[in-house]
Scaffold this active site. Structure first.
Site, PDB file in Angstrom:
ATOM      1  N   LYS A 117     -15.954 -33.331 -48.945  1.00  0.00           N
ATOM      2  CA  LYS A 117     -16.597 -32.011 -48.964  1.00  0.00           C
ATOM      3  C   LYS A 117     -17.027 -31.598 -50.368  1.00  0.00           C
ATOM      4  CE  LYS A 117     -15.677 -32.072 -44.635  1.00  0.00           C
ATOM      5  NZ  LYS A 117     -16.725 -32.579 -43.727  1.00  0.00           N
ATOM      6  N   GLU A 201     -12.806 -21.983 -52.540  1.00  0.00           N
ATOM      7  CA  GLU A 201     -14.058 -21.262 -52.319  1.00  0.00           C
ATOM      8  C   GLU A 201     -13.749 -19.785 -52.211  1.00  0.00           C
ATOM      9  OE1 GLU A 201     -16.685 -24.179 -49.424  1.00  0.00           O
ATOM     10  OE2 GLU A 201     -15.934 -22.302 -48.630  1.00  0.00           O
ATOM     11  N   ARG A 293     -21.871 -36.383 -36.983  1.00  0.00           N
ATOM     12  CA  ARG A 293     -21.604 -36.861 -35.622  1.00  0.00           C
ATOM     13  C   ARG A 293     -22.243 -35.914 -34.618  1.00  0.00           C
ATOM     14  NH1 ARG A 293     -18.059 -32.757 -34.341  1.00  0.00           N
ATOM     15  NH2 ARG A 293     -16.752 -32.081 -36.071  1.00  0.00           N
TER      16      ARG A 293
END
Lengths: 498, 166
Positions: A117, A201, A293
Site C-alpha cells: 500500500k 494516514e 482482483r
C-alpha cells in the site's frame, strides 16, 4: 490463445459465479474443495472437482502448490482465483505462470506494485492523484510514528502496509492511545499478512467509500466502468454496495475514472481491477488503494453497464483486446447489492454456522441472486460468512431501493442467522433512502436499526406452543407431501449419469 | 390444553384448542384464530387473522428458539400443571454455579482466565474463532473461575461447557 479449461481456485458464491461464466463461454470448469466443502454448491456445479486437503484454508485453499498440481493434473490451462485466498498473491500468479497456466488476473508485478500500500501511494502521488495526508513509507519505531502522527494531525488511522479487509487497521484519536494501537495493529498485520509494516494516514471525518471499476487489456487499453459506492460498512467490511454513487455527478465520475485509469496504467495493469477512494462532503477525493482482483460487489457494475466482468476477465486473459472504448460504456439506472452473511447483527455479529433447513430465494423482475448455498447445505465454520449476494436493478435509486426491500422480504433463510433483517431495516432508513451515507453510517444508525425487536412476540409464543402441542400428539400439522418440483430443484444443471 | 410460556422473565398462560391445522389460541385476554402448517421439520407457516408468518422453531435443551421475521425469541413451554409443581418447589430460584456454553462451533484462540481468577462483569473470558471472525466472550456478572475446560487451539461444538464461574 483461447482458454479451454479453467481451475477455479476458490469456493462459495464466487466459485459458482465463475463456473457460470465459464459454462456460458464454452470453457470447462474445474472445482477444488477442502474436506469441509464436499457438499458445497461449486463442487456440484463444476465439470470436475478434486479434493485439496483439510478444512483450514492454509492447508487447502491457500496451499498454492497443491492447487497448481491439481490444475496441471486436470489438464486446465488457466486458473481463476476469485477474490480472497490467493487472488492477490503475486507468488501464486508466478507459480501458475511457471507451470504453464494462465493466471486470470493482473501480472505479478502489478499485484506487487499495488499490493504494497505504501508503494501504491507513491505511484499515486507521482501521478498527482490526491492522497489522504499520511506517510509514504512504512513507519518503524514508536517515536517516528509519534512524530509522523503529530505532523499529520489527529485523528490518525494506522494501516497495515500489506493490508486489506480491515486487518491491522486502528483509529487513534489521541496521542496517549497511539502506542497501544501501534502494538495491536502490528500484531494483526504480522498474523494476517506475515509482515508487521504499518503506515499512518489522517482519518477523514464521515468520508464516503467510492471505488472505480477498471478494465485493462494486454494491448495497453485501460477503461473504467463507473463507480460503486460502498459506504455501508461494518469494521471495514462492506455490507451494501450500489452503482452509481448517489453523491457522484458527471464531473466527479469523470475525475475519479480518469484518476483510476492513470493509476492502472502506471502499474502496467492488465485484467479487471478496482481503485478505491475516500470522498468527502465537498466531493474532494483521495486515493486509498487498488484491489488487483474481481470484487465481491462487481455485479452492481454489471447490472448498470450490461458488461459481464468475468467474461471480460476470461477474454483478456486469453489475449483478446477490449472490443470497445470509454465512450461505449454507458450506465443505465441504479443497481444495489446486499451481502447475505451468516451472522447475527443484533447479537454482536456472532457468526452462525449450521445447516440451512429452509430456504426461499427471491426472484422476479430485475432481481439477481449470486449464492453458494442451498436447502440442506451445512454452512461450515472454517470460511467467511458470506452465503449469497442479492443484487437488484431499478430505473432510479428509489425504485432500486423499493425492489431491494421487496426482495429481502421474500428471502427466507432458516437454520442459520443472517444479515437479512438488518438489511431490511437499512433499506427503510430515511438517511439511506436520502443517500446520506458515510463509512460511519452503520455505527451511527445501528441503535435505530435494532429497534422494532419484539413486534412478533405473540406469534413466537404461538409457534412455540404449537410445536409443543404437536409433540404431545394433540395437533396434526401434517407436512405436505414432497412435490416433484422440490425434487427437481436440487442444485446443478444436469442429471448425473447413473 | 393449558401451557405456561416463558419468554425472558415473563411467564404467560397460553391455552390452545383445535387440531388438524385449525387452532384457537388464547394468550391472556387475547384470542387468535390460527391456521398452521408445518412445511418441513421445525418450520411453521402460520396464518394469524389472515396475516402470513413463517416461524422457525429449534428445540435447544428445554427452550424453543423461535425466529419470526428476523426476530429471535427463546420460549420455554411447559404444561400448566407441571409449571405449578416446579415453581412451588422453588427450583428456579436457586442460584448455582454459572457456566459459559459455546453458542457456536469454532476454535478457541485465547483463554484469558485460569481457575481461581476473580472476574468482574465485562471481563474477557475467552475468544472463539469461527467463520474467520474472532468473537470475544465476557463475564455477565462478577465471580470466581472455578473450572476451565478448554485450552487455546482446541475446537469446540455449540453447547460445549467452556468454563464454570462460581
Amino acid at each position: 490463445m483461447k482458454i479451454a479449461k479453467v481451475l477455479v481456485a476458490n469456493r462459495g458464491e464466487i466459485a459458482v459465479r465463475i463456473i457460470r461464466a465459464c459454462r456460458e463461454a464454452g470453457i470447462g470448469a474445474v472445482a477444488i474443495f477442502s474436506e469441509a466443502d464436499r457438499d458445497a454448491l461449486h463442487v456440484q456445479m463444476a465439470d470436475e472437482a478434486y479434493p485439496i486437503g483439510p478444512p483450514p484454508a492454509v492447508e487447502s485453499y491457500l496451499a498454492a502448490e497443491k492447487i497448481v498440481g491439481v490444475a496441471k493434473a486436470a489438464g486446465a490451462d488457466a486458473v481463476h482465483p476469485g477474490y480472497g485466498f490467493l487472488a492477490e498473491n503475486a507468488a501464486f500468479a508466478e507459480a501458475c505462470a511457471e507451470a504453464g497456466l494462465t493466471f486470470i488476473g493482473p501480472p505479478p508485478a502489478a499485484i506487487r506494485a499495488m499490493g504494497d500500500k505504501t508503494a501504491a501511494r507513491r505511484i499515486a502521488r507521482e501521478l498527482g492523484v490526491p492522497l489522504v495526508p499520511g506517510t509514504l513509507e512504512p513507519v518503524t519505531g514508536d517515536e517516528a510514528a509519534r512524530a509522523a502522527a503529530r505532523k499529520i494531525g489527529y485523528p490518525v488511522m494506522i494501516k497495515a502496509a500489506l493490508g486489506g479487509g480491515g486487518k491491522g487497521m486502528r483509529l487513534v484519536r489521541r496521542e496517549e492511545d497511539l502506542a497501544g494501537a501501534l502494538r495491536l495493529a502490528r500484531g494483526e498485520a504480522q498474523s494476517a499478512f506475515g509482515d508487521a509494516s504499518i503506515y499512518l494516514e489522517r482519518a477523514l471525518v464521515e468520508p464516503r467509500h467510492i471505488e472505480v471499476q477498471v478494465l485493462a487489456d494486454g494491448q495497453g487499453r485501460v477503461i473504467h466502468l463507473g463507480e460503486r459506492e460502498c459506504s455501508i460498512q461494518r469494521r471495514h467490511q462492506k455490507l451494501v454496495e450500489e452503482s452509481p454513487s448517489p453523491l457522484a455527478d458527471a464531473a466527479l465520475r469523470e475525475r475519479l475514472g480518469e484518476a483510476a485509469c492513470r493509476i492502472a496504467q502506471a502499474a502496467a495493469y492488465v485484467n479487471a481491477g478496482t481503485v478505491e477512494f475516500l470522498v468527502d462532503a465537498e466531493r474532494n477525493f483521495y486515493f486509498l488503494e487498488m484491489n488487483t482482483r474481481l470484487q465481491v460487489e462487481h455485479p452492481v457494475t454489471e447490472l448498470v453497464t450490461g458488461i459481464d466482468l468475468v467474461h471480460e476477465q476470461l477474454r483478456i486473459a486469453g489475449g483478446e483486446p477490449l472490443g470497445y472504448g470509454q465512450p461505449d460504456v454507458r450506465g443505465r439506472g441504479v443497481a444495489i447489492e446486499c451481502r447475505i452473511n451468516a451472522e447475527d447483527p443484533f447479537a454482536g455479529w456472532l457468526p452462525s454456522p449450521g445447516t440451512i433447513r429452509g430456504l426461499r430465494v427471491p426472484s422476479g423482475p430485475w432481481v439477481r441472486v449470486d449464492s453458494g448455498v442451498y436447502e440442506g447445505y451445512p454452512v461450515p465454520r472454517f470460511y467467511d460468512t458470506l452465503l449469497a449476494k442479492l443484487i437488484v436493478w431499478g430505473a432510479d435509486r428509489a425504485a432500486a431501493i423499493d425492489r431491494m426491500a421487496r426482495a429481502l422480504a421474500e428471502y427466507r433463510v432458516v437454520g442459520v442467522r443472517t444479515t437479512i433483517p438488518l438489511l431490511e431495516r437499512i433499506m427503510a432508513h430515511p438517511d439511506f433512502r436520502a443517500g446520506r451515507l458515510s463509512t460511519g453510517f452503520l455505527d451511527r444508525v445501528m441503535p435505530d436499526l435494532g429497534a422494532g425487536q419484539g413486534r412478533h412476540a405473540s406469534i413466537a409464543l404461538i409457534a412455540a406452543v404449537l410445536a409443543q402441542y404437536e409433540r404431545l400428539g394433540r395437533g396434526t400439522l401434517a407436512a405436505p407431501p414432497p412435490s416433484a418440483w422440490r425434487q427437481a430443484a436440487r442444485p446443478g444443471w444436469r442429471g448425473r449419469p447413473e | 390444553m393449558k401451557f405456561v410460556a416463558t419468554a425472558g422473565d415473563r411467564a404467560q398462560t397460553v391455552e390452545i384448542s383445535g387440531g388438524r391445522g385449525q387452532y384457537r389460541v388464547t394468550i391472556g385476554e387475547q384470542v387468535w384464530e390460527v391456521d398452521a402448517r408445518r412445511t418441513s421439520p421445525g418450520i411453521y407457516s402460520l396464518l394469524v387473522g389472515g396475516v402470513s408468518y413463517v416461524a422457525d422453531v429449534t428445540e435447544q435443551e428445554d427452550v424453543a428458539i423461535v425466529e419470526v421475521a428476523g426476530e429471535i425469541y427463546a420460549v420455554k413451554v411447559e404444561e400448566a400443571t407441571r409449571h405449578v409443581i416446579r415453581t412451588r418447589g422453588g427450583v428456579a430460584a436457586a442460584p448455582g454455579p454459572r457456566t459459559l456454553v459455546a453458542p457456536l462451533p469454532g476454535r478457541i484462540t485465547h483463554v484469558a482466565v485460569t481457575p481461581g481468577d476473580r472476574v468482574r462483569a465485562g471481563d474477557t473470558l475467552l475468544v472463539i474463532e469461527a467463520m474467520k471472525m474472532e468473537n470475544e466472550f465476557k463475564a455477565a456478572a462478577a465471580g470466581t473461575i472455578s473450572e476451565v475446560r478448554v485450552q487455546a487451539g482446541q475446537p469446540v461444538n455449540a453447547g460445549d461447557v467452556l468454563l464454570v464461574i462460581a
